[in-house]
Design an enzyme around this catalytic site. Structure first.
Site, PDB file in Angstrom:
ATOM      1  N   GLY A   1       0.640  -1.085  -0.570  1.00  0.00           N
ATOM      2  CA  GLY A   1      -0.204   0.042   0.187  1.00  0.00           C
ATOM      3  C   GLY A   1       0.928   0.982  -0.050  1.00  0.00           C
ATOM      4  O   GLY A   1       0.241   2.237   0.216  1.00  0.00           O
TER       5      GLY A   1
ATOM      6  N   TRP B   1       2.020   2.605  -2.674  1.00  0.00           N
ATOM      7  CA  TRP B   1       1.376   4.144  -3.319  1.00  0.00           C
ATOM      8  C   TRP B   1       0.887   4.377  -3.419  1.00  0.00           C
ATOM      9  O   TRP B   1       0.146   5.478  -3.720  1.00  0.00           O
ATOM     10  CB  TRP B   1       2.186   3.178  -4.424  1.00  0.00           C
ATOM     11  CG  TRP B   1       3.427   3.425  -5.566  1.00  0.00           C
ATOM     12  CD1 TRP B   1       4.814   2.780  -4.335  1.00  0.00           C
ATOM     13  CD2 TRP B   1       3.508   3.157  -6.852  1.00  0.00           C
ATOM     14  NE1 TRP B   1       5.669   3.063  -5.354  1.00  0.00           N
ATOM     15  CE2 TRP B   1       5.591   2.914  -6.932  1.00  0.00           C
ATOM     16  CE3 TRP B   1       3.040   2.768  -8.126  1.00  0.00           C
ATOM     17  CZ2 TRP B   1       5.269   2.214  -7.640  1.00  0.00           C
ATOM     18  CZ3 TRP B   1       4.254   2.729  -9.226  1.00  0.00           C
ATOM     19  CH2 TRP B   1       5.133   2.522  -9.059  1.00  0.00           C
TER      20      TRP B   1
ATOM     21  N   ASP C   1      -4.784  -6.344  -5.787  1.00  0.00           N
ATOM     22  CA  ASP C   1      -3.311  -7.546  -5.550  1.00  0.00           C
ATOM     23  C   ASP C   1      -3.951  -8.571  -5.029  1.00  0.00           C
ATOM     24  O   ASP C   1      -4.656  -8.593  -4.425  1.00  0.00           O
ATOM     25  CB  ASP C   1      -2.709  -6.396  -4.731  1.00  0.00           C
ATOM     26  CG  ASP C   1      -0.818  -7.405  -4.695  1.00  0.00           C
ATOM     27  OD1 ASP C   1      -0.588  -6.394  -5.427  1.00  0.00           O
ATOM     28  OD2 ASP C   1      -0.403  -8.339  -4.296  1.00  0.00           O
TER      29      ASP C   1
ATOM     30  N   ASP D   1      -7.266  -9.975  -8.929  1.00  0.00           N
ATOM     31  CA  ASP D   1      -6.435 -11.070 -10.533  1.00  0.00           C
ATOM     32  C   ASP D   1      -6.494  -9.323 -11.166  1.00  0.00           C
ATOM     33  O   ASP D   1      -7.593  -9.722 -11.842  1.00  0.00           O
ATOM     34  CB  ASP D   1      -6.012 -12.111 -10.420  1.00  0.00           C
ATOM     35  CG  ASP D   1      -5.225 -11.936 -12.156  1.00  0.00           C
ATOM     36  OD1 ASP D   1      -4.913 -11.489 -12.294  1.00  0.00           O
ATOM     37  OD2 ASP D   1      -4.801 -13.540 -11.864  1.00  0.00           O
TER      38      ASP D   1
ATOM     39  N   ASP E   1       3.145  -1.374 -10.687  1.00  0.00           N
ATOM     40  CA  ASP E   1       4.416  -1.703 -10.051  1.00  0.00           C
ATOM     41  C   ASP E   1       4.302  -3.200  -9.822  1.00  0.00           C
ATOM     42  O   ASP E   1       4.933  -3.718  -9.354  1.00  0.00           O
ATOM     43  CB  ASP E   1       4.518  -0.988  -8.503  1.00  0.00           C
ATOM     44  CG  ASP E   1       5.503  -1.334  -8.406  1.00  0.00           C
ATOM     45  OD1 ASP E   1       6.348  -1.590  -8.427  1.00  0.00           O
ATOM     46  OD2 ASP E   1       6.309  -0.562  -6.379  1.00  0.00           O
TER      47      ASP E   1
ATOM     48  N   LYS F   1       6.314  -0.371 -14.388  1.00  0.00           N
ATOM     49  CA  LYS F   1       7.384  -1.577 -13.615  1.00  0.00           C
ATOM     50  C   LYS F   1       7.755  -1.801 -15.290  1.00  0.00           C
ATOM     51  O   LYS F   1       6.077  -2.991 -15.682  1.00  0.00           O
ATOM     52  CB  LYS F   1       7.355  -1.850 -11.891  1.00  0.00           C
ATOM     53  CG  LYS F   1       8.280  -2.358 -12.086  1.00  0.00           C
ATOM     54  CD  LYS F   1       7.974  -4.378 -11.230  1.00  0.00           C
ATOM     55  CE  LYS F   1       7.610  -3.713 -10.031  1.00  0.00           C
ATOM     56  NZ  LYS F   1       9.165  -3.102  -8.779  1.00  0.00           N
TER      57      LYS F   1
END
Ligand code: SAM
Length: 237
Positions: A92, A94, A110, A126, A150, A190
């Site tokens: 958590g 971000w 997540d 998901d 990320d 990312k």
């Protein structure tokens, strides 16, 4: 980062104790008690990492928070981001950064659970599952102006497999952004191994005004991780 956080951050450590608040011998004893070699290496690294201590002092859940703050220093992606989607949010960090920066609505997803972040709408699920994504999007009153990812797959140790799995997550994040972003919006994801794949880069260049790769200082030098930041989403014609 806030003025308070900046005042507390005195730059990189000047001696080995200051880097973690613990002496080398203490770190060695804690690491020695770990059950296997890889846990030992992880514990040693955590205990000697100045960003881990800094996250503790600033009350961030993860050192990853500084990656986003450093990306923002270069790109200003958080300025004016009122509605944000955070893909791969756990634990958590971000989410906290965005909320402290004035984001009005933020949703996250997540595979792992998180402790609630006040002000954030989080779904454990998901990103590849449409129902999970739909449940997450219920937390927004309109299209997001920033999509963050990320997301990272659990590493298998097989370089090619890991790189393909991470590329697939980044591509999924880009697909999500292309479907949901508001015109003029931004995307940050990312990516590994030399950056976005040629296909992904080509797609991003056609979808956004600017695209760049960033390696924030908080991203460990030995890690193949990079971030790609795209700004100025062009409205679909
Ligand atoms: C590096 S962590 C994110 C850290 C986070 N940015 C923070 O500041 O706390 C990457 C996360 O991506 C999540 N992830 C990986 N694959 C995912 C998927 N298919 N759907 C949702 N989350 C996923 C992992 O469970 C992991 O928690």
């Amino acid at each position: 980062m806030s003025e308070d956080e900046k005042r507390r951050w005195k730059g990189p450590p000047k001696n080995e104790k200051a880097s973690s608040g613990r002496r080398m011998s203490e770190r060695k004893i804690i690491a020695y008690n770990a059950k296997d070699e890889s846990s030992k290496r992880w514990i040693e690294r955590q205990l000697s990492d100045p960003y881990v201590q800094r996250a503790k002092a600033d009350n961030y859940r993860a050192r990853a928070a500084y990656k986003l703050l450093e990306i923002d220093e270069k790109t200003r992606i958080l300025s004016g981001a009122k509605r944000v989607v955070d893909l791969g949010s756990a634990p958590g960090g971000w989410l906290q950064v965005c909320l402290r920066r004035g984001t009005k609505e933020i949703v996250g997803i997540d595979l792992l659970p998180i402790d609630p972040v006040p002000g954030a709408h989080f779904v454990q699920g998901d990103v590849n599952e449409p129902e999970d994504v739909e449940a997450m999007m219920k937390g927004l009153s309109g299209p997001p102006d920033l999509v963050l990812s990320d997301m990272a797959a659990n590493t298998t140790g097989h370089k090619q497999t890991d790189s393909l799995r991470t590329a697939a997550l980044a591509e999924m994040a880009l697909y999500f952004a292309s479907e949901h972003l508001a015109p003029g919006g931004s995307f940050c994801s990312k990516v590994f191994q030399g950056g976005a794949t040629p296909d992904m880069l080509k797609q991003m260049k056609s979808m956004f005004k600017t695209v760049k790769h960033i390696k924030p200082p908080a991203s460990r030098a030995g890690s193949p991780e990079l971030f790609v930041v795209a700004q100025g989403f062009k409205a679909k014609s």
